[in-house]
Write an enzyme that holds these catalytic residues in place. Structure first.
Site, short mmCIF file in Angstrom:
data_model
loop_
_atom_site.label_atom_id
_atom_site.label_comp_id
_atom_site.label_asym_id
_atom_site.label_seq_id
_atom_site.Cartn_x
_atom_site.Cartn_y
_atom_site.Cartn_z
N ASN A 9 0.87 -1.18 0.00
CA ASN A 9 0.00 0.00 0.00
C ASN A 9 0.90 1.23 0.00
O ASN A 9 1.48 1.58 1.03
CB ASN A 9 -0.89 -0.03 1.25
CG ASN A 9 -1.71 1.24 1.41
OD1 ASN A 9 -1.76 2.07 0.50
ND2 ASN A 9 -2.33 1.40 2.57
N LYS A 11 0.15 4.30 -0.42
CA LYS A 11 -0.49 5.50 0.14
C LYS A 11 -0.22 6.72 -0.76
O LYS A 11 -0.06 6.57 -1.96
CB LYS A 11 -0.03 5.72 1.58
CG LYS A 11 -0.16 4.45 2.43
CD LYS A 11 -0.01 4.70 3.89
CE LYS A 11 -0.05 3.38 4.64
NZ LYS A 11 -0.03 3.54 6.07
N HIS A 95 -9.55 0.91 5.05
CA HIS A 95 -8.26 1.17 5.71
C HIS A 95 -8.49 2.12 6.89
O HIS A 95 -9.30 3.05 6.79
CB HIS A 95 -7.27 1.76 4.71
CG HIS A 95 -5.87 1.78 5.26
ND1 HIS A 95 -5.45 2.74 6.15
CD2 HIS A 95 -4.83 0.95 5.08
CE1 HIS A 95 -4.18 2.49 6.47
NE2 HIS A 95 -3.78 1.41 5.84
N GLU A 97 -6.86 4.54 7.98
CA GLU A 97 -6.65 5.96 7.71
C GLU A 97 -7.90 6.58 7.09
O GLU A 97 -8.24 7.73 7.36
CB GLU A 97 -5.42 6.15 6.80
CG GLU A 97 -4.13 5.94 7.59
CD GLU A 97 -2.94 5.51 6.77
OE1 GLU A 97 -2.98 5.59 5.53
OE2 GLU A 97 -1.95 5.06 7.40
N GLU A 168 -5.40 -5.21 10.63
CA GLU A 168 -4.40 -4.18 10.84
C GLU A 168 -4.69 -3.44 12.15
O GLU A 168 -5.51 -2.50 12.17
CB GLU A 168 -4.41 -3.16 9.69
CG GLU A 168 -4.13 -3.76 8.33
CD GLU A 168 -3.55 -2.73 7.38
OE1 GLU A 168 -2.45 -2.97 6.87
OE2 GLU A 168 -4.17 -1.68 7.18
N GLY A 174 2.33 2.07 10.82
CA GLY A 174 3.27 3.18 10.66
C GLY A 174 3.97 3.58 11.95
O GLY A 174 4.59 4.64 12.00
N SER A 213 3.41 -2.32 10.49
CA SER A 213 4.86 -2.33 10.75
C SER A 213 5.52 -3.67 10.44
O SER A 213 6.42 -4.11 11.17
CB SER A 213 5.14 -1.90 12.20
OG SER A 213 4.72 -0.55 12.40
C1 PEP Z 1 -0.85 0.06 6.19
O1 PEP Z 1 -1.04 1.27 6.25
O2 PEP Z 1 -1.66 -0.68 5.61
C2 PEP Z 1 0.34 -0.47 6.85
C3 PEP Z 1 0.35 -1.72 7.18
O3 PEP Z 1 1.37 0.43 7.09
P1 PEP Z 1 2.80 0.10 7.74
O4 PEP Z 1 3.31 -1.19 7.11
O5 PEP Z 1 3.66 1.26 7.37
O6 PEP Z 1 2.58 -0.05 9.20
#
Ligand code: PEP
Length: 252
Positions: A9, A11, A95, A97, A168, A174, A213
């Protein structure tokens, strides 16, 4: 037997030049990924470039969002049919976000999930709890609520035959603070069991990715858990070598 799957992803990151460079790096290294299916989800404006570069490769294309409406007078929105037009196979829905920053409710996420399926796209349906919810022992009730919105759609559990789920935990996205393999496995098993109450076959077949992460050095242990079928990768997918390392970790 579920095939491992890793999706990047990207973003709202990159420039046209850096995105093309990233795709070039992935194309050069993809043959070293032997068992996982792989997809990348660039920003909408780079879909055409990435589509062109990925044709004739086994890296699939995905989008990060779609409208809950059919084409029409919806300024600034992107329809599922438009994503299909660019050979998108996947689209991320729900997601955290988008839920947190753009006010997407469970109901809106469910409509996007339905529209994705109607347009022949595979939704990557994201769900996960906030840190405060985990600390208050509400993880399972939050996950159950988010999942049930999909399970109770008119198509019911059948919709998950054409979908991928991504657990997630919001506190892990992040932050550099991944869920431990045991914490992630516990929630993945909960999700699979909840689906199994409706349809054991669908539950056994649906890919459940972990996101939050994931890095080259923690991916193998996360992916070795019984109910973790791969990952949805944010930050680490912006570097071709670390994303490829994560993809290869599915066979460790
Ligand atoms: C995400 O935003 O879907 C995600 C998993 O981000 P990160 O790997 O940076 O934690």
């Amino acid at each position: 037997m579920r095939q491992p799957f890793v999706a990047g992803n990207w973003k709202m990151n990159g420039s046209r030049a850096s995105v093309c460079e990233l795709v070039e790096g992935l194309i050069q290294g993809i043959d070293s990924v032997t068992n996982a299916a792989v997809a990348v989800c660039p920003s909408f404006v780079y879909l055409a470039d990435v589509q062109r570069m990925l044709s004739d490769t086994r890296i699939a294309l995905g989008a990060q969002n779609l409208s809950d409406r059919e084409p029409g007078a919806f300024t600034g929105e992107i329809a599922g049919a438009m994503l299909k037009d660019f050979d998108c196979k996947y689209v991320i829905v729900g997601h955290s976000e988008r839920r947190a920053l753009y006010g997407e409710s469970d109901e809106l996420v469910a409509r996007k999930f339905t529209v994705a399926l109607e347009n022949g796209l595979t939704p990557i349906f994201c769900l996960g709890e906030l840190l405060q919810e985990r600390q208050q022992n509400q993880t399972e009730s939050v996950i159950a609520r988010q999942l049930d919105v999909i399970l109770t759609l008119p198509g019911g559990v059948e919709g998950l035959r054409g979908a991928v789920i991504a657990y997630e935990p919001v506190w892990a996205i992040g932050t550099g603070m991944s869920a431990s393999p045991a914490q992630a496995q516990e929630v993945h098993a909960f999700i699979r069991q909840r689906i199994a109450k409706k349809d054991a076959k669908v539950a056994a077949g649906v890919q459940i990715l972990y996101g939050g992460s994931v890095k080259p050095d923690n991916a193998a242990e996360l992916f070795s858990q019984a109910d973790i079928d791969g990952g949805l990768i944010g930050g680490a997918s912006l570097d071709a070598q670390s994303f490829l390392d994560i993809c290869r970790a599915t066979s460790a």
